[in-house]
Design a protein around this motif. Structure first.
Motif, mmCIF file in Angstrom:
data_model
loop_
_atom_site.group_PDB
_atom_site.id
_atom_site.type_symbol
_atom_site.label_atom_id
_atom_site.label_comp_id
_atom_site.label_asym_id
_atom_site.label_seq_id
_atom_site.Cartn_x
_atom_site.Cartn_y
_atom_site.Cartn_z
ATOM 1 N N ALA B 226 0.853 -1.201 0.000
ATOM 2 C CA ALA B 226 0.000 0.000 0.000
ATOM 3 C C ALA B 226 0.881 1.241 0.000
ATOM 4 O O ALA B 226 2.017 1.204 0.483
ATOM 5 N N SER B 227 0.336 2.316 -0.534
ATOM 6 C CA SER B 227 1.173 3.521 -0.669
ATOM 7 C C SER B 227 1.592 4.069 0.688
ATOM 8 O O SER B 227 2.698 4.584 0.834
ATOM 9 N N HIS B 228 0.723 3.930 1.701
ATOM 10 C CA HIS B 228 1.128 4.478 2.995
ATOM 11 C C HIS B 228 2.245 3.652 3.625
ATOM 12 O O HIS B 228 3.085 4.189 4.346
ATOM 13 N N VAL B 229 2.269 2.348 3.304
ATOM 14 C CA VAL B 229 3.354 1.501 3.830
ATOM 15 C C VAL B 229 4.663 1.844 3.096
ATOM 16 O O VAL B 229 5.720 1.977 3.712
ATOM 17 N N VAL B 285 2.789 -2.550 7.847
ATOM 18 C CA VAL B 285 3.723 -1.677 8.567
ATOM 19 C C VAL B 285 4.595 -2.492 9.526
ATOM 20 O O VAL B 285 5.777 -2.211 9.713
ATOM 21 N N VAL B 329 2.149 10.499 10.131
ATOM 22 C CA VAL B 329 0.774 10.899 10.503
ATOM 23 C C VAL B 329 0.675 12.392 10.803
ATOM 24 O O VAL B 329 -0.381 12.881 11.185
ATOM 25 N N LYS B 332 -2.316 14.930 10.176
ATOM 26 C CA LYS B 332 -3.602 14.222 10.092
ATOM 27 C C LYS B 332 -4.398 14.503 11.364
ATOM 28 O O LYS B 332 -3.819 14.718 12.424
ATOM 29 N N GLU B 333 -5.687 14.473 11.240
ATOM 30 C CA GLU B 333 -6.543 14.664 12.404
ATOM 31 C C GLU B 333 -6.321 13.538 13.399
ATOM 32 O O GLU B 333 -5.975 12.417 13.012
ATOM 33 N N ALA B 334 -6.593 13.835 14.662
ATOM 34 C CA ALA B 334 -6.385 12.815 15.707
ATOM 35 C C ALA B 334 -7.236 11.580 15.440
ATOM 36 O O ALA B 334 -6.829 10.459 15.761
ATOM 37 N N PHE B 335 -8.416 11.754 14.818
ATOM 38 C CA PHE B 335 -9.295 10.601 14.561
ATOM 39 C C PHE B 335 -8.694 9.653 13.524
ATOM 40 O O PHE B 335 -8.994 8.483 13.488
ATOM 41 N N LEU B 336 -7.881 10.216 12.656
ATOM 42 C CA LEU B 336 -7.373 9.415 11.536
ATOM 43 C C LEU B 336 -5.961 8.922 11.766
ATOM 44 O O LEU B 336 -5.386 8.268 10.910
ATOM 45 N N ARG B 337 -5.393 9.220 12.907
ATOM 46 C CA ARG B 337 -4.013 8.780 13.150
ATOM 47 C C ARG B 337 -3.972 7.310 13.510
ATOM 48 O O ARG B 337 -4.884 6.817 14.140
#
Lengths: 490, 337
Positions: B226-229, B285, B329, B332-337
């Motif tokens: 995945a791109s975030h990884v 991750v 992160v 990023k908003e705390a909800f999405l971390r």
């Protein structure tokens, strides 16, 4: 299945992601509603404080503000966009799916997907089907939301309490015209008996005492007591006098001048041991003693720097910029630089402190010789050892010599006079010259004003550079490194 | 064959080979896993540890478990490049005519054990460079391919440094992983004594062919990430560079040079193998975190301060990974971390 075709089951993944996104929206709505409620309740408190001028509308207005703020926050949170990759990652984390959902969702739509992606999507769907409902997005209580009960309680109290009387906001007018205007009626009536209340001085006397007093004034006969009693209280001395505000101001000026003169006298009451510089210096010493810059609490260092900056602003000192630079360095995660900036600010504070003491200090002439401007003269005239605590440069640097720079010239010394470079990389036999690193003279007994921890990093870097450039014979490398290692352990 | 079957085959092969090695080697599960990951990823592995911990035995056992040729070179200060790569020798044909014939050195094997690699001179060490990177050797103007798969397993001793030639950064970078072989625990030591001092002889079965290894290498490259990884892998590498704006304080203070792009490749390839070995079809991750230390510990060069402070490179890499996660992160908003 061909990699070009659509992947079956992708909707299942999307449904999960949508579920998580909805949870995120709910959490966001809570979060922003709390924030909105806090700030709108503060606005409501302000409105309720102004109940008197606003009148009957205050209560509905306050209530309306509160509801509007809370609702506004709620709607803002609920309608904010949630990127689906982020929601997919949250889902992965919440259910321990090891990035399966995020990867599958991302790769399912890619034209260059490998055959393994199909297997990944199938695997992810199989796992999703077995998932138990769980909260993926955590609740985040905003900091201001935690204090919501305070303005809410305040608002309720204010709503129930009677209107708060507001100050008139008018200052007394001391202008001469006004004095005259108010003095006239006094002259007209000019009778103290018109006063409803006795003067403060009079209040101390009982009525009987007043009478006795009066009797003595009138010669003790009491014969005229049958006359108009109001005349008794007629204060001709006061009534004849017009208020003279100018003379009052003049007297004030004279007193101020006196105060100025007193300021020129030796300040016997000042305790110089608690000067700003000393206090800050003590704090900085307590903060950094025996610790490396990275071990120092950044929070405490920031507090100290902030205090220094505040003192700089308040006292007109010129160290504010250094303190600000230190804070900036600290923000940037460079405690070394922050310590250096703090040291510079401390030096400036000390210089100003000493300058401030000159002329007023109890040490008189000797102190005046210590001012910043006299520093330059020190080397040339009257700079005997008795007149100085230690020579400039001594006590600041390991080694000997006097340096004009507060940080010394260690690098210069290494570069310009390599003390043992016969053949590069080898040391010659026999006696070798070296620098005496012990402090000698008066400086030896005096604590260094330069923070050891503040400079050791720089020196180590210089040493490292010197070794890298090979301006130090190879045989000495380990010896030098051991020396710095030993310094660190101290 | 379905993808699921291919992956299951790989898991079975990986576990089978590990089981064969574990017949001889006691403990060191992580080391064995990482050696196998390195081999399937197509990289080379450097093992560092004090003498007597079974580094050489591990590699020999691994070679026994594979149907591949194995050569061993004991590196010494007088070893010459020609001793490794081979040389042209004069041979006489039946007609009496003389001509040069290439006599291949031990490098022409599938698995090469370079024992105590840091005892040879840099010149000799560098003889391996081309082979490790290009899988070919150039001798006498002719480039000769090495057999595939080609896998170098080198060992070095970290304490007996006198008379050694530490590997240059360029060569270190060519190793996919550097593994630290730790001293065994007491239970493991007891097992070693039992296993090695009795009459019973353990035989290792050959469970995998070279072709199978190559097939698995292709499968590994198909594993999606995945791109975030992938972004996290890049951030980790960037965070090892002290000059990077988001580099952690530890890196700024103690690192002279950070990891090269090869480090990122090693991290991602290793993570792909690890994911497949766990029966997963994607990189997570956690895979990156698990392989950060082996992939980066030899690529992050400490400065003098770091060395003088005795900074443990694994701890430093751990801090770098943590800070990279925080950077990933950031914003990023705390909800999405």
């Amino acid at each position: 299945m061909s990699p070009e075709g659509p992947i079956e089951g992708a909707p299942t993944l999307e449904r999960l992601v949508a579920r998580v996104a909805a949870q995120v929206r709910r959490r966001r709505a809570e979060h922003y509603a709390l924030r909105g409620a806090f700030w709108s309740s503060i606005a409501a408190v302000v409105v309720l404080l102004l109940k008197t001028p606003i009148g009957g509308w205050a209560l509905p207005l306050a209530g309306g503000l509160f509801v509007a703020g809370t609702l506004g926050g709620l709607l803002w949170g609920a309608f904010k966009r949630t990127p689906s990759p982020d929601a997919a990652r949250l889902a992965d984390r919440a259910w321990g799916l090891e990035d399966r959902v995020a990867t599958a969702l991302e790769w399912a739509g890619r034209p260059d997907r490998t055959p393994l992606v199909d297997a990944l999507v199938t695997d992810a769907i199989a796992r999703i089907d077995k998932l138990e409902p769980r909260v993926a997005a955590r609740r985040v209580i905003p900091r201001d939301g935690r204090f919501l009960p305070i303005p809410l309680a305040l608002a309720v109290i204010l709503a129930l309490a009677p209107p708060v009387p507001l100050p008139s906001g008018r200052l007394p007018d001391f202008s001469a015209e006004t004095e005259d205007a108010t003095a006239e009626p006094r002259t007209d009536s000019s009778l103290l008996e018109d006063r409803k209340q006795p003067l403060a001085k009079d209040r101390m006397k009982s009525p009987s005492f007043e009478e006795r007093d009066f009797a003595s004034k009138m010669g003790g006969t009491g014969a005229s007591m049958s006359g108009d009693l109001s005349a008794i209280f007629k204060d001709t001395a006061l009534s004849s006098q017009r208020p003279d505000f100018q003379s009052f101001l003049k007297k004030g000026d004279e007193r101020l001048k006196l105060l100025e003169q007193a300021d020129r006298l030796p300040d016997l009451q000042s305790d110089f041991t608690t000067s700003q510089y000393k206090m800050v210096f003590k704090k900085s010493k307590a903060l950094s003693s025996g610790l490396r810059p990275d071990q120092i609490s950044p929070q405490k260092l920031r507090e100290l720097l902030e205090e220094m900056e505040r003192l700089g602003r308040k006292g007109g000192g010129n160290w504010g910029s250094d303190a600000a630079e230190g804070m900036e360095a600290l923000e940037g995660g460079q405690p070394d630089r922050a310590m250096e900036a703090m040291q510079r600010a401390l030096d400036k504070m000390r210089a100003q402190d000493e300058a401030g003491r000159s002329g007023k200090g109890l040490k008189g002439g000797r102190e005046s010789g210590r001012t910043g401007t006299s520093r330059d003269r020190r080397g040339g005239e009257g700079g005997g050892p008795e007149d100085q605590d230690f020579g400039e440069g001594e006590g600041l640097l390991p080694g000997k010599g006097r340096s004009g720079s507060p940080k010394g010239e260690a690098t210069q010394r290494l570069r310009s006079t390599p003390y043992d470079v016969g053949v590069e990389g080898e040391s010659r036999r026999g006696r070798k010259d070296g620098f005496d690193t012990n402090l000698t003279g008066r400086a030896g007994a005096t604590a260094s004003r330069l923070q050891y921890l503040g400079v050791i990093g720089q020196y180590r870097k210089m040493m490292e550079d010197a070794i890298t450039r090979e301006s130090v014979p190879r045989d000495f490398h380990s010896q030098i490194k051991d020396y710095f290692q030993a310094l660190d352990e101290r | 064959m379905t993808q699921d079957t291919r992956v299951r085959d790989f898991v079975a092969a990986f576990e089978g080979l590990r089981a064969e090695v574990e017949k001889v080697i006691v403990g060191h599960r992580d080391i064995i896993n990482h050696v196998l990951i390195g081999m399937f990823a197509g990289g080379h592995v450097l093992l560092e540890g004090v003498p007597g911990l079974g580094k050489t035995l591990l590699i020999k056992t691994l070679a026994e478990g594979l149907e591949l040729s194995f050569s061993r070179i004991q590196f010494t200060p007088d070893l010459m490049p020609a001793d490794i790569i081979g040389t042209n020798i004069i041979v006489e044909d039946p007609d009496g005519r003389k001509h040069f014939q290439f006599q291949p050195g031990p490098v022409f094997g599938h698995i090469l054990l370079a024992d105590e690699i840091n005892r040879a001179t840099p010149k000799t060490q560098s003889a391996l460079l081309e082979g490790m990177q290009e899988a070919s050797i150039t001798v006498g103007g002719a480039s000769r391919p090495l057999p595939a798969p080609f896998f170098v397993l080198a060992t070095q001793n970290p304490i007996e440094m006198e008379g050694t030639y530490p590997l240059p950064e360029a060569q270190l970078d060519r190793f996919l992983f550097k593994l630290r072989v730790r001293f065994p625990a007491i239970e493991e030591l007891n097992a070693i004594i039992d296993r090695t001092t009795q009459a019973r002889v353990v035989s290792v079965d050959r469970v995998m062919s070279g072709a199978k290894v190559l097939g698995f290498r292709e499968l590994i490259r198909e594993v999606p990430i995945a791109s975030h990884v992938r972004d996290l892998a890049s951030t980790i590498i960037m965070a090892t560079h002290p000059a990077w704006q988001h580099a952690p304080e530890a890196a700024r203070r103690f690192v002279r040079y950070g990891a090269s792009p090869r480090g990122a490749q090693a991290l991602v390839l290793g993570a792909k193998v690890r994911a497949l070995a766990e029966g997963r079809f994607n990189v997570s991750v956690e895979d990156l975190k698990a392989l950060a230390a082996p992939a980066l510990r030899h690529r992050v060069i400490l400065n003098f301060e770091g060395e003088a402070e005795g900074i443990d490179i694994d701890t430093l890499v751990g801090q770098i990974v943590e800070s990279a996660e925080a950077v990933a992160v950031q914003g990023k908003e705390a909800f999405l971390r």
